[in-house]
Write a protein that holds these residues in place. Structure first.
Motif, PDB file in Angstrom:
ATOM      1  N   ASP A 174      10.913  24.570  -1.594  1.00 25.11           N
ATOM      2  CA  ASP A 174      10.819  26.036  -1.564  1.00 25.11           C
ATOM      3  C   ASP A 174      11.930  26.711  -2.364  1.00 25.11           C
ATOM      4  OD1 ASP A 174       8.507  26.323   0.087  1.00 25.11           O
ATOM      5  OD2 ASP A 174       9.723  25.691   1.799  1.00 25.11           O
ATOM      6  N   ASP A 175      12.823  25.946  -2.955  1.00 32.02           N
ATOM      7  CA  ASP A 175      13.877  26.499  -3.803  1.00 32.02           C
ATOM      8  C   ASP A 175      13.379  26.594  -5.240  1.00 32.02           C
ATOM      9  OD1 ASP A 175      15.559  26.553  -1.617  1.00 32.02           O
ATOM     10  OD2 ASP A 175      16.551  24.665  -2.122  1.00 32.02           O
ATOM     11  N   LEU A 176      13.786  27.669  -5.941  1.00 25.80           N
ATOM     12  CA  LEU A 176      13.428  27.834  -7.341  1.00 25.80           C
ATOM     13  C   LEU A 176      14.687  27.962  -8.182  1.00 25.80           C
ATOM     14  CD1 LEU A 176      10.945  29.385  -5.670  1.00 25.80           C
ATOM     15  CD2 LEU A 176      10.252  29.896  -8.002  1.00 25.80           C
ATOM     16  N   TYR A 177      14.645  27.379  -9.381  1.00 24.99           N
ATOM     17  CA  TYR A 177      15.758  27.450 -10.318  1.00 24.99           C
ATOM     18  C   TYR A 177      15.238  27.938 -11.672  1.00 24.99           C
ATOM     19  CZ  TYR A 177      18.181  24.533  -6.889  1.00 24.99           C
ATOM     20  OH  TYR A 177      18.740  24.044  -5.730  1.00 24.99           O
ATOM     21  N   ILE A 178      15.984  28.848 -12.291  1.00 24.44           N
ATOM     22  CA  ILE A 178      15.622  29.368 -13.604  1.00 24.44           C
ATOM     23  C   ILE A 178      16.764  29.087 -14.574  1.00 24.44           C
ATOM     24  CG2 ILE A 178      15.069  31.405 -14.973  1.00 24.44           C
ATOM     25  CD1 ILE A 178      13.895  32.674 -12.473  1.00 24.44           C
ATOM     26  N   ALA A 179      16.453  28.430 -15.683  1.00 24.01           N
ATOM     27  CA  ALA A 179      17.433  28.174 -16.736  1.00 24.01           C
ATOM     28  C   ALA A 179      17.509  29.376 -17.658  1.00 24.01           C
ATOM     29  CB  ALA A 179      17.039  26.928 -17.528  1.00 24.01           C
ATOM     30  N   SER A 180      18.744  29.795 -17.994  1.00 22.06           N
ATOM     31  CA  SER A 180      18.920  31.004 -18.797  1.00 22.06           C
ATOM     32  C   SER A 180      19.996  30.789 -19.857  1.00 22.06           C
ATOM     33  CB  SER A 180      19.281  32.176 -17.876  1.00 22.06           C
ATOM     34  OG  SER A 180      19.354  33.393 -18.597  1.00 22.06           O
TER      35      SER A 180
END
Length: 354
Positions: A213-219
């Motif tokens: 349920d965790d989300l990660y976004i690379a930026s």
């Protein structure tokens, strides 16, 4: 003085018949051309759809394989515009995104696709949402109204860069200048969530990954955004890196972000602390995957393939059978992967490499 180049161009335009202009059709409304070479041209991402492999890329091309990447068939797609990423939360239902704000949907494991949304709809949708928030007294919405107008004033030119669905109802699309939307009904409706990302400078959201349920976004600027299970907010995590991340993979609370100049940064505690992992290369790492046996593979713009036995292991460089500019990778079967890039989709064996 008119240059020779300008004179030739003017003569050519005059010589063109009227129907040459009348026949123009917006790539957002044009079906991708069918080609026997579709699997050998530029592809940007590849994913598993149950036992099938599906890849997306240049000019709306989508190809699929039912024999573990040995042969490929071209799917029917309703757009003639570059596609950047795809996600299959089930064996049959999937989403693909790309330039022009395109969101496509398939219910038959990628054989055929319909368009759910494009950039001509995204701008008005986002404006309506944030103008509604402003009318309800949320003054912070004014910033997002201005951002949306700036992003869409030139037309539907902003791309979606990645898509991630947890199941066949709940998913995210992310893109340039902090653009992010969420659906809870399988893409029938989309809700902007720019205000939920701790991103005041509107950095590009280059990739998104799910870990439960965790989300990660690379930026950019070495930032990874995280939304934990019990929150609606994406917090900025400082990794100790200052360059751009192009991708992120995660499993069992461990996270790996990758990007420019062979940069690999990993966290074993859900992004609380980070360390650099040695890659041994200095070209951009552009794609990655975690295999069923927890091996981690990443590919680079320079045609390199790196492997770690697990997310906390060191990386080694593997021999590549057909080097090219790589952009994505997915497991085909045990000891085999499919790598996509400028040379299309190619099988790579892991059995005979160190």
């Amino acid at each position: 003085m008119i240059s020779t180049r300008s004179a030739l161009l003017a003569a050519l335009l005059v010589a063109l018949p009227v129907h040459a202009f009348a026949e123009y059709k917006d790539p957002l409304d044009s079906h991708a051309a069918m080609s026997p070479m579709a699997a050998s041209t530029q592809l940007l991402d590849v994913a598993q759809a149950g036992e099938r492999l599906v890849a997306v890329g240049w000019r709306g091309h989508i190809v699929y394989s039912d024999d573990k990447g040995v042969s490929w068939h071209q799917a029917s797609t309703p757009v003639d515009i570059d596609l950047t990423a795809l996600s299959f939360p089930t064996a049959t239902k999937g989403w693909a995104v790309g330039h022009g704000g395109v969101i496509l949907h398939s219910v038959d494991a990628g054989a055929t696709w319909t368009k759910q949304l494009d950039g001509r709809d995204v701008g008005p949708l986002m404006l309506e949402y944030y103008e509604g928030q402003l009318k309800r007294g949320d003054e912070s919405a004014q910033k997002y109204i201005e951002d949306v107008r700036l992003n869409t004033e030139g037309g539907p030119e902003q791309p979606w860069l990645d898509v991630a669905f947890k199941d066949d109802m709940h998913g995210y699309v992310v893109g340039t200048f902090n653009q992010i939307m969420y659906t809870a009904d399988g893409g029938k409706s989309w809700v902007p969530q720019m205000e939920l990302v701790d991103n005041p400078d509107a950095l590009h959201l280059n990739a998104i990954a799910l870990d439960g349920d965790d989300l990660y976004i690379a930026s950019e600027r070495g930032i990874v955004f995280k939304k934990p299970k019990d929150s609606d907010h994406f917090s900025a995590l400082a990794t100790g890196y200052n360059g751009s991340f192009f991708g992120v993979v995660a499993r069992d609370h461990a996270v790996l972000a990758f990007g420019l100049r062979g940069s690999l940064f990993r966290s074993g505690d859900q992004g609380v602390t980070w360390e650099r992992a040695a890659s041994g290369i200095d070209t951009a790492i552009t794609g990655g995957t975690i295999l069923d046996d927890d091996q981690v593979l990443v590919v680079s713009q320079g045609g390199q393939l790196l492997r770690a036995r697990s997310l906390d292991s060191s990386f080694e460089k593997l021999n590549v059978e057909r080097p090219a500019m790589f952009t994505g990778i997915a497991q085909a079967q045990k000891n085999e992967v499919v790598i996509v890039g400028t040379a299309g989709a190619n099988l790579q064996s892991l059995s005979h490499v160190p």
